[in-house]
Design an enzyme around this catalytic site. Structure first.
Site, PDB file in Angstrom:
ATOM      1  N   ARG A   1     -15.999 -55.573 -16.355  1.00 43.38           N
ATOM      2  CA  ARG A   1     -15.352 -56.800 -15.887  1.00 43.38           C
ATOM      3  C   ARG A   1     -13.909 -56.592 -15.388  1.00 43.38           C
ATOM      4  O   ARG A   1     -12.953 -57.152 -15.931  1.00 43.38           O
ATOM      5  CB  ARG A   1     -15.400 -57.874 -16.971  1.00 43.38           C
TER       6      ARG A   1
ATOM      7  N   CYS B   1     -15.624 -56.362 -21.741  1.00 43.37           N
ATOM      8  CA  CYS B   1     -16.270 -57.193 -22.749  1.00 43.37           C
ATOM      9  C   CYS B   1     -17.720 -56.773 -22.828  1.00 43.37           C
ATOM     10  O   CYS B   1     -18.146 -55.833 -22.172  1.00 43.37           O
ATOM     11  CB  CYS B   1     -16.136 -58.673 -22.425  1.00 43.37           C
TER      12      CYS B   1
ATOM     13  N   LYS C   1     -18.430 -76.315 -19.055  1.00 39.03           N
ATOM     14  CA  LYS C   1     -17.354 -75.430 -19.525  1.00 39.03           C
ATOM     15  C   LYS C   1     -16.731 -74.645 -18.365  1.00 39.03           C
ATOM     16  O   LYS C   1     -15.511 -74.603 -18.220  1.00 39.03           O
ATOM     17  CB  LYS C   1     -17.911 -74.436 -20.553  1.00 39.03           C
ATOM     18  N   ASN C   2     -17.572 -74.038 -17.529  1.00 38.20           N
ATOM     19  CA  ASN C   2     -17.028 -73.175 -16.484  1.00 38.20           C
ATOM     20  C   ASN C   2     -16.318 -73.954 -15.383  1.00 38.20           C
ATOM     21  O   ASN C   2     -15.585 -73.368 -14.590  1.00 38.20           O
ATOM     22  CB  ASN C   2     -18.135 -72.302 -15.873  1.00 38.20           C
TER      23      ASN C   2
ATOM     24  N   ARG D   1     -18.866 -71.258 -28.173  1.00 41.61           N
ATOM     25  CA  ARG D   1     -17.944 -71.241 -27.025  1.00 41.61           C
ATOM     26  C   ARG D   1     -18.479 -72.055 -25.863  1.00 41.61           C
ATOM     27  O   ARG D   1     -17.725 -72.452 -24.983  1.00 41.61           O
ATOM     28  CB  ARG D   1     -17.765 -69.804 -26.521  1.00 41.61           C
TER      29      ARG D   1
ATOM     30  N   ASP E   1     -26.148 -66.369 -15.895  1.00 39.41           N
ATOM     31  CA  ASP E   1     -25.929 -67.060 -17.174  1.00 39.41           C
ATOM     32  C   ASP E   1     -27.222 -67.645 -17.747  1.00 39.41           C
ATOM     33  O   ASP E   1     -27.218 -68.178 -18.858  1.00 39.41           O
ATOM     34  CB  ASP E   1     -24.890 -68.179 -17.002  1.00 39.41           C
TER      35      ASP E   1
HETATM   36  C1  UD1 Z   1     -18.008 -66.569 -13.990  1.00 40.10           C
HETATM   37  C2  UD1 Z   1     -18.512 -67.379 -15.159  1.00 40.10           C
HETATM   38  C3  UD1 Z   1     -19.596 -66.625 -15.905  1.00 40.10           C
HETATM   39  C4  UD1 Z   1     -20.701 -66.210 -14.951  1.00 40.10           C
HETATM   40  C5  UD1 Z   1     -20.113 -65.463 -13.754  1.00 40.10           C
HETATM   41  C6  UD1 Z   1     -21.164 -65.151 -12.670  1.00 40.10           C
HETATM   42  C7  UD1 Z   1     -16.576 -68.665 -15.858  1.00 40.10           C
HETATM   43  C8  UD1 Z   1     -15.560 -68.901 -16.907  1.00 40.10           C
HETATM   44  N1  UD1 Z   1     -17.409 -67.620 -16.064  1.00 40.10           N
HETATM   45  O1  UD1 Z   1     -17.431 -65.372 -14.529  1.00 40.10           O
HETATM   46  O2  UD1 Z   1     -20.112 -67.482 -16.911  1.00 40.10           O
HETATM   47  O3  UD1 Z   1     -21.582 -65.351 -15.633  1.00 40.10           O
HETATM   48  O4  UD1 Z   1     -19.094 -66.259 -13.123  1.00 40.10           O
HETATM   49  O5  UD1 Z   1     -21.816 -66.318 -12.280  1.00 40.10           O
HETATM   50  O6  UD1 Z   1     -16.673 -69.394 -14.889  1.00 40.10           O
HETATM   51  N2  UD1 Z   1     -16.068 -58.343 -10.478  1.00 40.10           N
HETATM   52  C9  UD1 Z   1     -15.351 -57.229 -10.081  1.00 40.10           C
HETATM   53  N3  UD1 Z   1     -14.007 -57.366  -9.844  1.00 40.10           N
HETATM   54  C10 UD1 Z   1     -13.379 -58.586  -9.968  1.00 40.10           C
HETATM   55  C11 UD1 Z   1     -14.131 -59.708 -10.369  1.00 40.10           C
HETATM   56  C12 UD1 Z   1     -15.480 -59.561 -10.620  1.00 40.10           C
HETATM   57  O7  UD1 Z   1     -15.881 -56.134  -9.960  1.00 40.10           O
HETATM   58  O8  UD1 Z   1     -12.153 -58.635  -9.723  1.00 40.10           O
HETATM   59  C13 UD1 Z   1     -17.505 -58.200 -10.783  1.00 40.10           C
HETATM   60  C14 UD1 Z   1     -17.808 -58.485 -12.264  1.00 40.10           C
HETATM   61  O9  UD1 Z   1     -17.577 -57.346 -13.065  1.00 40.10           O
HETATM   62  C15 UD1 Z   1     -19.252 -58.900 -12.230  1.00 40.10           C
HETATM   63  C16 UD1 Z   1     -19.352 -59.660 -10.889  1.00 40.10           C
HETATM   64  O10 UD1 Z   1     -18.241 -59.213 -10.106  1.00 40.10           O
HETATM   65  O11 UD1 Z   1     -20.077 -57.791 -12.190  1.00 40.10           O
HETATM   66  C17 UD1 Z   1     -19.332 -61.176 -11.039  1.00 40.10           C
HETATM   67  O12 UD1 Z   1     -18.133 -61.578 -11.640  1.00 40.10           O
HETATM   68  P1  UD1 Z   1     -17.457 -63.000 -11.371  1.00 40.10           P
HETATM   69  O13 UD1 Z   1     -18.254 -63.764 -10.362  1.00 40.10           O
HETATM   70  O14 UD1 Z   1     -16.016 -62.767 -11.086  1.00 40.10           O
HETATM   71  O15 UD1 Z   1     -17.618 -63.681 -12.779  1.00 40.10           O
HETATM   72  P2  UD1 Z   1     -16.525 -64.447 -13.621  1.00 40.10           P
HETATM   73  O16 UD1 Z   1     -15.684 -65.289 -12.738  1.00 40.10           O
HETATM   74  O17 UD1 Z   1     -15.851 -63.487 -14.533  1.00 40.10           O
END
Ligand code: UD1
Length: 420
Positions: free
Chosen positions: A120, A115, A22-23, A396, A303
């Site tokens: 996030r 969320c 999915k990701n 999902r 995850d």
């Molecule tokens: C992706 C995955 C999710 C997984 C996560 C970490 C998808 C669709 N989702 O989520 O399943 O749990 O990677 O492996 O691929 N952060 C910030 N600012 C930002 C972006 C992120 O502070 O602009 C923080 C987030 O709040 C979190 C951490 O960084 O605490 C990791 O987030 P991120 O690696 O961006 O996860 P996702 O891409 O949202």
């Protein structure tokens, strides 16, 4: 909302074939906007991929599934805004930002908002896009981005998966070279780069600390078979471990889930691996007394934290898990406690789990996708019947979950909810 009904305590055995990741699918679907058309094989049919397809359709793209093949023909593109309704349905709608900017030099999305895992924010995405010359204005929940991105030297302050994907997408057709340091190294990043390179992009270093993207003039058509889902694999491994089961899990290079395999071996499971296959034989009682810390790849995936927590509820001794990626990934804990688990949660992210001899089936509610997978794991191992409400979260991320589990001996049914 739907619910799963599980009669637990069955010892599972047999073979499970994994679905597409999915990701990895979501950024590839967004990337289709940059190409002359894509065919994605092994694409999972899940609510999140359906929302991504709806987003592309909203852009004017023709996009349809034939079984697990997704075909996107971005010829009729006439829109660079994603509606608030679709943005609110899926956080990764933010990944369309980089693709829309690369295609049009303009994009409007709605902030995906907080969320259940924590606040996030998307500040890392937006700061990196600003470094690429994009003008960004936020009006309440709306994010308005103007300007074709250009190559830049960018160092992410945290290796965010989504931000890394967004920058790759924004840089693929940008003028000049983009050097992205401290980027995420998850296998889904290498998958996106390999997909785009197959269409004519120039991306190197994906999967390492620094990615270099030399902007291409245009991309061609591309056909790609999606990697299988490493989190789905890890979840079935935890389920086998919690039910003293024996499973062959097929479709994944085992190195992609190495940290999970290590944990399960430490708990006493016999694990053998082949090129794209993992075999697990779990003991009647798992050993616990282990310390786990989640971390960005190649660390233990956040995850998998919830499913491992559920499994450790039945492992001998006291184990500890520290969640370091998301500040509030803990809402499965009170639900596991309803089933008899002994877990103490400190600061929202430090869990002490004292293994019990048995869990008792009851009615629980999936708090989110992986928290829901943890409840499935616990319910399959528990004595008696469990009802897991809010099944939509679980659906999902797990294609044909009940069918796959029934085929290895589980008693699990999905039904549309009668109580909500
Ligand atoms: C992706 C995955 C999710 C997984 C996560 C970490 C998808 C669709 N989702 O989520 O399943 O749990 O990677 O492996 O691929 N952060 C910030 N600012 C930002 C972006 C992120 O502070 O602009 C923080 C987030 O709040 C979190 C951490 O960084 O605490 C990791 O987030 P991120 O690696 O961006 O996860 P996702 O891409 O949202």
């Amino acid at each position: 909302m739907g619910e799963y009904i599980i009669n637990g305590g069955r010892q599972l055995s047999g073979e499970i074939v994994l679905s597409g990741a999915k990701n990895a699918a979501l950024p590839l679907i967004a990337a289709s906007l940059l190409t002359r058309g894509t065919v994605i094989h092994n694409c999972p049919r899940l609510s999140d991929t359906f929302v991504s397809v709806d987003i592309l359709r909203e852009m004017g793209c023709s996009c349809y599934f034939t079984q697990n093949v997704l075909i996107c023909e971005p010829y009729g593109l006439n829109n660079y805004k994603i509606s608030e309704e679709l943005c609110s349905k899926m956080r990764s709608s933010v990944t369309f930002l980089g693709a829309l900017l690369g295609r049009y030099g303009y994009a409007e999305i709605y902030h995906p908002g907080g969320c259940v895992l924590g606040s996030r924010p998307i500040d890392i995405h937006l700061d990196a896009l600003k470094d690429m010359g994009v003008d960004i204005r936020e009006e309440g929940n709306r994010v308005i981005c103007r300007g074709k991105p250009h190559g830049a030297n960018i160092t992410l302050r945290y290796p965010s998966v989504g931000a890394t994907e967004n920058i790759i997408l924004a840089a693929t057709l940008a003028k000049g070279v983009t050097r992205l340091k401290n980027c995420a190294r998850e296998p889904e990043i290498a998958e996106l780069a390999s997909f785009l390179n197959g269409a004519g992009a120039h991306i190197s270093g994906a999967g390492e600390h620094e990615i270099v993207i030399t902007g291409a003039d245009s991309l061609d058509r591309c056909e790609h078979t999606l990697m299988c889902d490493r989190i789905e694999a890890g979840t079935y491994l935890c389920i086998a471990a919690a039910t003293a089961g024996e499973l062959f899990i097929k479709g994944l290079y085992p190195c992609m889930t190495e940290p999970v395999i290590q944990v399960l071996r430490n708990c006493g499971c016999i694990i053998k691996t082949g090129r794209d296959m993992i075999y697990i034989d779990a003991p009647p009682r798992l050993y616990g007394e282990i310390e786990l810390i989640t971390a960005p790849y190649p660390g233990l995936p956040t995850d998998m934290q919830a499913q491992l927590s559920a499994m450790l509820c039945l492992a001998k001794g006291e184990s500890h898990i520290r969640e370091t990626v998301f500040e509030a990934r803990n809402r499965h804990i009170p639900e596991l406690k309803k089933m008899g688990a002994e877990i103490e949660c400190r600061n929202g992210c430090d869990f002490s789990i004292r293994g019990v001899n048995r869990l008792i089936g009851c009615e629980v509610s999936a708090p989110d996708l992986r928290g829901g997978a943890a409840l499935i794991t616990a319910a399959l191992a528990a004595e008696g019947t469990s009802k897991i409400k809010n099944a939509c979260y679980i659906r999902r991320g797990y294609e044909n979950l009940s069918e796959k589990l029934r085929a290895v001996g589980a008693e699990i049914d999905y039904r549309e909810s009668t109580t909500e």
